[in-house]
Design a protein around this motif. Structure first.
Motif, PDB file in Angstrom:
ATOM      1  N   CYS A 161       0.725  -1.310  -0.052  1.00 43.29           N
ATOM      2  CA  CYS A 161       0.015  -0.173   0.062  1.00 43.29           C
ATOM      3  C   CYS A 161       0.979   1.341   0.116  1.00 43.29           C
ATOM      4  CB  CYS A 161      -0.831   0.090   1.199  1.00 43.29           C
ATOM      5  SG  CYS A 161      -1.987   1.447   1.409  1.00 43.29           S
ATOM      6  N   ARG A 162       0.513   2.373  -0.809  1.00 44.33           N
ATOM      7  CA  ARG A 162       1.370   3.178  -0.822  1.00 44.33           C
ATOM      8  C   ARG A 162       0.669   4.642   0.252  1.00 44.33           C
ATOM      9  NH1 ARG A 162       1.474   4.200  -7.161  1.00 44.33           N
ATOM     10  NH2 ARG A 162      -0.541   2.754  -7.021  1.00 44.33           N
ATOM     11  N   ARG A 163      -0.684   4.527   0.185  1.00 40.19           N
ATOM     12  CA  ARG A 163      -1.396   5.265   1.076  1.00 40.19           C
ATOM     13  C   ARG A 163      -2.381   4.965   1.848  1.00 40.19           C
ATOM     14  NH1 ARG A 163      -0.969  11.051  -0.545  1.00 40.19           N
ATOM     15  NH2 ARG A 163      -1.492  12.313   1.563  1.00 40.19           N
ATOM     16  N   PRO A 185      -4.015   3.755  -4.568  1.00 38.89           N
ATOM     17  CA  PRO A 185      -4.826   3.971  -5.719  1.00 38.89           C
ATOM     18  C   PRO A 185      -5.566   2.908  -6.463  1.00 38.89           C
ATOM     19  CG  PRO A 185      -2.660   5.374  -5.711  1.00 38.89           C
ATOM     20  CD  PRO A 185      -2.626   4.466  -4.643  1.00 38.89           C
ATOM     21  N   SER A 186      -4.716   1.612  -6.236  1.00 37.23           N
ATOM     22  CA  SER A 186      -5.444   0.508  -6.968  1.00 37.23           C
ATOM     23  C   SER A 186      -6.531   0.105  -6.302  1.00 37.23           C
ATOM     24  CB  SER A 186      -4.375  -0.532  -7.015  1.00 37.23           C
ATOM     25  OG  SER A 186      -4.211  -1.070  -5.425  1.00 37.23           O
ATOM     26  N   LYS A 187      -6.933   0.600  -4.857  1.00 39.94           N
ATOM     27  CA  LYS A 187      -8.142   0.518  -4.371  1.00 39.94           C
ATOM     28  C   LYS A 187      -9.272   1.665  -4.434  1.00 39.94           C
ATOM     29  CE  LYS A 187      -6.162  -3.615  -2.501  1.00 39.94           C
ATOM     30  NZ  LYS A 187      -5.799  -3.303  -1.219  1.00 39.94           N
ATOM     31  N   LEU A 222     -17.568   0.836  -3.864  1.00 33.37           N
ATOM     32  CA  LEU A 222     -17.011   1.942  -4.634  1.00 33.37           C
ATOM     33  C   LEU A 222     -17.913   2.199  -5.632  1.00 33.37           C
ATOM     34  CD1 LEU A 222     -13.966   2.979  -5.194  1.00 33.37           C
ATOM     35  CD2 LEU A 222     -13.707   1.387  -6.914  1.00 33.37           C
ATOM     36  N   ILE A 223     -17.997   3.396  -5.898  1.00 36.96           N
ATOM     37  CA  ILE A 223     -19.036   4.029  -6.955  1.00 36.96           C
ATOM     38  C   ILE A 223     -18.400   4.853  -8.159  1.00 36.96           C
ATOM     39  CG2 ILE A 223     -20.857   5.619  -7.265  1.00 36.96           C
ATOM     40  CD1 ILE A 223     -21.259   5.761  -4.205  1.00 36.96           C
ATOM     41  N   GLN A 256      -8.850  13.622  -7.920  1.00 35.92           N
ATOM     42  CA  GLN A 256      -8.954  13.273  -6.525  1.00 35.92           C
ATOM     43  C   GLN A 256      -9.298  12.052  -5.940  1.00 35.92           C
ATOM     44  OE1 GLN A 256     -11.726  16.702  -5.061  1.00 35.92           O
ATOM     45  NE2 GLN A 256      -9.854  17.872  -4.664  1.00 35.92           N
ATOM     46  N   GLN A 257      -9.023  11.674  -5.120  1.00 31.57           N
ATOM     47  CA  GLN A 257      -9.365  10.364  -4.415  1.00 31.57           C
ATOM     48  C   GLN A 257     -10.546  10.771  -3.250  1.00 31.57           C
ATOM     49  OE1 GLN A 257      -5.785   8.790  -2.593  1.00 31.57           O
ATOM     50  NE2 GLN A 257      -6.434   6.775  -3.654  1.00 31.57           N
TER      51      GLN A 257
END
Length: 305
Positions: A161-163, A185-187, A222-223, A256-257
């Motif tokens: 995980c990066r974040r 970001p993959s999640k 997730l939408i 943005q996330q």
């Protein structure tokens, strides 16, 4: 005013004895700690966002501070992210309060609503809490605090995980429960929205008029958002009846996330000037923009002056 919607639908070769003995001793030692062997050995590296699940928390540090901690977890919102590289079980310390006023004690009702959705283990009742032994991270935190009194929380971070977002909710004896959200970001891709149900009631969301999807406590979805916005309807189930909470629009910018969290809280963060909280449930929207790249170094001078 809440409208009852009772029919609101839901989607949804043999080893030497000495080696065996050595393995058994090692396994028992880690089992007593209540934490997996892998979690003890593995190290991770990522950006961490600390968010207070209540009043702002000052004086925080991700290592034992020599003086006052410098990090602040803001109430229900992002502040400055911090880089972390170390054991997968991250230690969070508190020394000082960064000039913030002392936080008032939460009411029993608020503590129930805010802590129960964040606790992985089955919550205990007031009657059997004293006789229920601590397990997992709660037990490990208690043991570590004997030698590290400023240690206030342990967070088990995800691998690869990066974040990550770490929610800190006040618990007993000046400690905090850490609830970790994997924001790699993959999640959680840019331009999409992840919805978390962190209240004690089942909720359901209808997105852009499609069939609603039910989320139990601690569940998320997730939408995929088009044109950077979507319309949603949010309902909750109490005593077997669905009640409509709100109809609204949600923005999700392409760069943005974005995540939306449903909770129930009487915290000052949600109150208007007249003290109203604006509804039975509350929602929090967390938005994270990509960090700007570091400026390029100026070119080295060349040639004679």
């Amino acid at each position: 005013m809440d409208a009852n919607t009772k029919s609101y639908p839901s989607a949804g070769s043999p080893r030497k004895k000495s080696n065996i003995a050595a393995f058994a001793i090692a396994f028992f030692s880690f089992a007593c700690l209540g934490i997996p062997v892998q979690a003890q050995e593995e190290t991770v590296s990522m950006k961490i966002d600390l968010v207070s699940w209540g009043d702002a928390i000052g004086g925080l540090s991700l290592k034992a501070p020599q003086s006052n901690g410098e990090l602040i977890a803001m109430s229900f919102q992002y502040s400055k992210a911090v880089s972390y590289s170390g054991p997968k079980i991250m230690e969070i310390y508190k020394s000082g309060n960064s000039g913030l006023p002392p936080a008032p004690e939460m009411s029993a009702e608020d503590k129930s609503h805010q802590l129960m959705p964040l606790v992985a283990e089955t919550p205990t009742t007031a009657e059997n809490k004293a006789s229920s032994p601590k397990t997992g991270l709660a037990l490990e935190l208690e043991n570590r605090r004997k030698e590290k009194p400023t240690l206030v929380a342990l967070a088990q971070l995800p691998s690869n995980c990066r974040r990550a977002t770490v929610l800190l909710a006040p618990s007993d004896g000046g400690t905090y429960i850490a609830y970790v959200i994997d924001d790699d970001p993959s999640k959680l891709p840019m331009g999409q929205v992840r919805v978390h149900n962190l209240c004690t009631f089942p909720v359901a969301m209808r997105i852009n008029g499609k069939n609603p999807q039910e989320l139990k406590t601690r569940e998320s979805m997730l939408i995929a958002v088009q044109n950077e916005q979507c319309m949603y309807e949010l309902a909750y189930n109490i005593n077997g009846e669905w009640k409509m909470h709100e109809n609204n629009f949600m923005m999700a910018r392409a760069n943005q996330q974005t995540q939306m969290i449903v909770l129930k809280s009487n915290n000052q963060f949600f109150k208007s000037a007249d003290g109203a909280t604006g509804g039975f449930l509350q929602t929090v929207t967390l938005r994270r923009s990509p960090e700007a790249p570091a400026p390029a170094a100026p070119p080295a001078a060349s040639g004679a002056p």
